[in-house]
Design a protein around this motif. Structure first.
Motif, PDB file in Angstrom:
ATOM      1  N   THR A 141      -3.349   9.950   1.003  1.00 21.51           N
ATOM      2  CA  THR A 141      -3.240   9.955  -0.311  1.00 21.51           C
ATOM      3  C   THR A 141      -4.852  10.947  -0.510  1.00 21.51           C
ATOM      4  N   ALA A 142      -5.637  10.888   0.555  1.00 25.51           N
ATOM      5  CA  ALA A 142      -6.391  12.311   0.082  1.00 25.51           C
ATOM      6  C   ALA A 142      -6.245  13.380   0.514  1.00 25.51           C
ATOM      7  N   TRP A 143      -5.426  13.081   1.478  1.00 25.00           N
ATOM      8  CA  TRP A 143      -5.013  14.949   2.257  1.00 25.00           C
ATOM      9  C   TRP A 143      -3.932  15.117   1.183  1.00 25.00           C
ATOM     10  N   PHE A 144      -3.327  14.406   0.449  1.00 26.97           N
ATOM     11  CA  PHE A 144      -1.906  14.790  -0.794  1.00 26.97           C
ATOM     12  C   PHE A 144      -3.226  15.381  -2.046  1.00 26.97           C
ATOM     13  N   HIS A 145      -4.051  14.909  -2.163  1.00 29.06           N
ATOM     14  CA  HIS A 145      -4.672  14.959  -3.854  1.00 29.06           C
ATOM     15  C   HIS A 145      -5.109  17.053  -2.878  1.00 29.06           C
ATOM     16  N   THR A 146      -5.651  16.804  -2.010  1.00 31.74           N
ATOM     17  CA  THR A 146      -6.566  17.048  -1.670  1.00 31.74           C
ATOM     18  C   THR A 146      -5.707  19.259  -1.530  1.00 31.74           C
ATOM     19  N   ARG A 147      -4.309  18.937  -1.080  1.00 29.87           N
ATOM     20  CA  ARG A 147      -3.468  20.102  -1.434  1.00 29.87           C
ATOM     21  C   ARG A 147      -2.952  20.525  -2.179  1.00 29.87           C
ATOM     22  N   LEU A 148      -2.266  19.255  -3.442  1.00 27.58           N
ATOM     23  CA  LEU A 148      -2.425  19.087  -4.548  1.00 27.58           C
ATOM     24  C   LEU A 148      -3.491  19.895  -5.183  1.00 27.58           C
ATOM     25  N   ALA A 149      -4.431  19.625  -4.751  1.00 29.98           N
ATOM     26  CA  ALA A 149      -5.739  20.692  -6.223  1.00 29.98           C
ATOM     27  C   ALA A 149      -5.196  22.392  -5.764  1.00 29.98           C
ATOM     28  N   MET A 150      -5.274  22.443  -5.105  1.00 34.09           N
ATOM     29  CA  MET A 150      -5.512  23.313  -3.973  1.00 34.09           C
ATOM     30  C   MET A 150      -4.133  24.921  -4.652  1.00 34.09           C
ATOM     31  N   LEU A 151      -3.041  24.251  -4.225  1.00 35.25           N
ATOM     32  CA  LEU A 151      -1.912  24.712  -4.839  1.00 35.25           C
ATOM     33  C   LEU A 151      -2.472  24.888  -6.661  1.00 35.25           C
ATOM     34  N   LEU A 152      -2.848  24.196  -7.373  1.00 32.69           N
ATOM     35  CA  LEU A 152      -3.503  24.009  -8.863  1.00 32.69           C
ATOM     36  C   LEU A 152      -4.257  25.300  -8.496  1.00 32.69           C
ATOM     37  N   GLY A 153      -4.939  25.520  -7.636  1.00 29.87           N
ATOM     38  CA  GLY A 153      -5.800  26.564  -7.885  1.00 29.87           C
ATOM     39  C   GLY A 153      -7.538  25.661  -8.170  1.00 29.87           C
ATOM     40  N   VAL A 154      -7.489  24.988  -7.908  1.00 30.20           N
ATOM     41  CA  VAL A 154      -8.807  23.947  -8.652  1.00 30.20           C
ATOM     42  C   VAL A 154      -9.799  23.449  -7.598  1.00 30.20           C
ATOM     43  N   PHE A 155      -8.885  23.391  -6.256  1.00 29.77           N
ATOM     44  CA  PHE A 155     -10.323  23.408  -5.142  1.00 29.77           C
ATOM     45  C   PHE A 155     -11.236  24.203  -5.292  1.00 29.77           C
ATOM     46  N   PRO A 156     -12.849  23.730  -4.420  1.00 31.46           N
ATOM     47  CA  PRO A 156     -13.415  24.654  -4.894  1.00 31.46           C
ATOM     48  C   PRO A 156     -13.720  25.364  -3.292  1.00 31.46           C
ATOM     49  N   SER A 157     -13.969  26.532  -3.839  1.00 30.58           N
ATOM     50  CA  SER A 157     -13.878  27.656  -2.568  1.00 30.58           C
ATOM     51  C   SER A 157     -14.613  26.890  -1.103  1.00 30.58           C
ATOM     52  N   PRO A 158     -15.236  27.718  -0.062  1.00 34.46           N
ATOM     53  CA  PRO A 158     -15.417  26.634   1.197  1.00 34.46           C
ATOM     54  C   PRO A 158     -16.546  26.809   1.122  1.00 34.46           C
TER      55      PRO A 158
ATOM     56  N   SER B 125       0.892  -1.035   0.027  1.00 30.03           N
ATOM     57  CA  SER B 125       0.161   0.180  -0.119  1.00 30.03           C
ATOM     58  C   SER B 125       0.858   1.073  -0.217  1.00 30.03           C
ATOM     59  N   LYS B 126       2.165   0.958   1.000  1.00 26.15           N
ATOM     60  CA  LYS B 126       3.069   2.502   0.818  1.00 26.15           C
ATOM     61  C   LYS B 126       3.566   2.524  -0.146  1.00 26.15           C
ATOM     62  N   THR B 127       3.860   1.370  -1.791  1.00 26.70           N
ATOM     63  CA  THR B 127       5.043   1.787  -2.498  1.00 26.70           C
ATOM     64  C   THR B 127       3.468   2.245  -3.774  1.00 26.70           C
ATOM     65  N   ARG B 128       2.675   1.794  -3.355  1.00 29.40           N
ATOM     66  CA  ARG B 128       1.476   1.954  -4.191  1.00 29.40           C
ATOM     67  C   ARG B 128       1.318   3.491  -4.286  1.00 29.40           C
ATOM     68  N   ALA B 129       1.247   4.439  -3.213  1.00 28.19           N
ATOM     69  CA  ALA B 129       0.985   5.851  -2.629  1.00 28.19           C
ATOM     70  C   ALA B 129       2.024   6.424  -3.050  1.00 28.19           C
ATOM     71  N   LEU B 130       3.245   5.903  -2.889  1.00 22.30           N
ATOM     72  CA  LEU B 130       4.299   6.606  -3.079  1.00 22.30           C
ATOM     73  C   LEU B 130       4.633   7.254  -4.546  1.00 22.30           C
ATOM     74  N   ASN B 131       4.288   5.761  -5.349  1.00 22.58           N
ATOM     75  CA  ASN B 131       3.986   5.708  -6.959  1.00 22.58           C
ATOM     76  C   ASN B 131       2.979   7.133  -7.453  1.00 22.58           C
ATOM     77  N   VAL B 132       2.066   6.751  -6.607  1.00 21.35           N
ATOM     78  CA  VAL B 132       0.596   7.844  -7.104  1.00 21.35           C
ATOM     79  C   VAL B 132       1.103   9.560  -6.680  1.00 21.35           C
ATOM     80  N   ILE B 133       1.455   9.479  -6.084  1.00 25.24           N
ATOM     81  CA  ILE B 133       2.236  10.795  -5.140  1.00 25.24           C
ATOM     82  C   ILE B 133       3.160  11.385  -6.115  1.00 25.24           C
ATOM     83  N   VAL B 134       4.485  10.497  -6.894  1.00 30.01           N
ATOM     84  CA  VAL B 134       5.295  10.951  -7.909  1.00 30.01           C
ATOM     85  C   VAL B 134       4.587  11.023  -9.049  1.00 30.01           C
TER      86      VAL B 134
END
Length: 212
Positions: free
Chosen positions: A136-153, A86-95
């Motif tokens: 993994t969910a947190w990472f995608h959330t933070r990535l979306a925020m940095l990309l400017g595509v996460f919904p406004s609160p 699971s960690k190896t899969r998550a690492l691959n997902v991140i990069v």
């Protein structure tokens, strides 16, 4: 002119007869591609310093044909992140997510690099599968925020992702204390990715990948 930077190695591709083409997320230059000449030869000095998922100090020059890697020194290798499937899969997902979502530009380079370092550090210390899934969910959330595509609160879309909103500003080391169910986070993330319609490229199925 010689340039120096720390970088998260995202991938390496065979190039020519004996070279690697390295894709890296650098703290100073953003996403860059560098030619590591002769790095595939037996005993090449760059071997072991340019593995995907590792952080390395890179030195390179810029020529007519792009960036040429001249030296690399391993700074951090996430050995603990390869201790389970699971960690190896998550690492691959991140990069792969970084590679799929970032263009070759310097905008917010240091912030993206810090996100990578912080996520990999937390992945190495994750103690169970639920922690890996939350991260993994947190990472995608933070990535979306940095990309400017996460919904406004206050947007209608934000009402569909209340769990992601709760973890958005949570340090990764405190994710388990949030008490949020990984299933809920992954359902919301899957919905958000579909809603964005290409605004955020996710690598692989969010839920199924972490149950193996």
């Amino acid at each position: 002119m010689m340039h120096h930077t720390e970088a998260l190695i995202l991938k390496k591709d065979e190039w020519g007869e004996a070279d690697w083409l390295i894709t890296a997320l650098s703290a100073d230059f953003g996403k860059i591609r560098l030619l590591a000449q002769g790095a595939r030869k037996h005993g090449a000095k760059l071997q072991g310093h340019i593995e995907p998922g590792s952080v390395s100090a890179l030195s390179f020059v810029v020529g007519r044909n792009g960036y040429r890697l001249t030296a690399a020194r391993l700074a951090a290798f996430p050995a603990a992140a390869r201790s389970s499937l699971s960690k190896t899969r998550a690492l691959n997902v991140i990069v792969q997510a970084f590679d799929a979502n970032l263009l070759e530009e310097r905008d917010r380079a240091a912030q993206f690099f810090r996100l990578g370092e912080e996520t990999l550090g937390a992945l190495c210390t994750a103690e169970h599968l639920a922690a890996v899934r939350r991260l993994t969910a947190w990472f995608h959330t933070r990535l979306a925020m940095l990309l400017g595509v996460f919904p406004s609160p206050r947007s209608p879309e934000a009402r569909r992702v209340p769990s992601l909103l709760k973890i958005a500003d949570c340090p990764p080391v405190r994710l388990d204390a949030s008490g949020l169910e990984p299933d809920a986070l992954e359902r919301e993330l899957t919905w958000l990715i579909q809603k964005l319609g290409g605004g955020l490229a996710a690598i692989g199925p969010i839920s199924a990948a972490h149950r193996r």
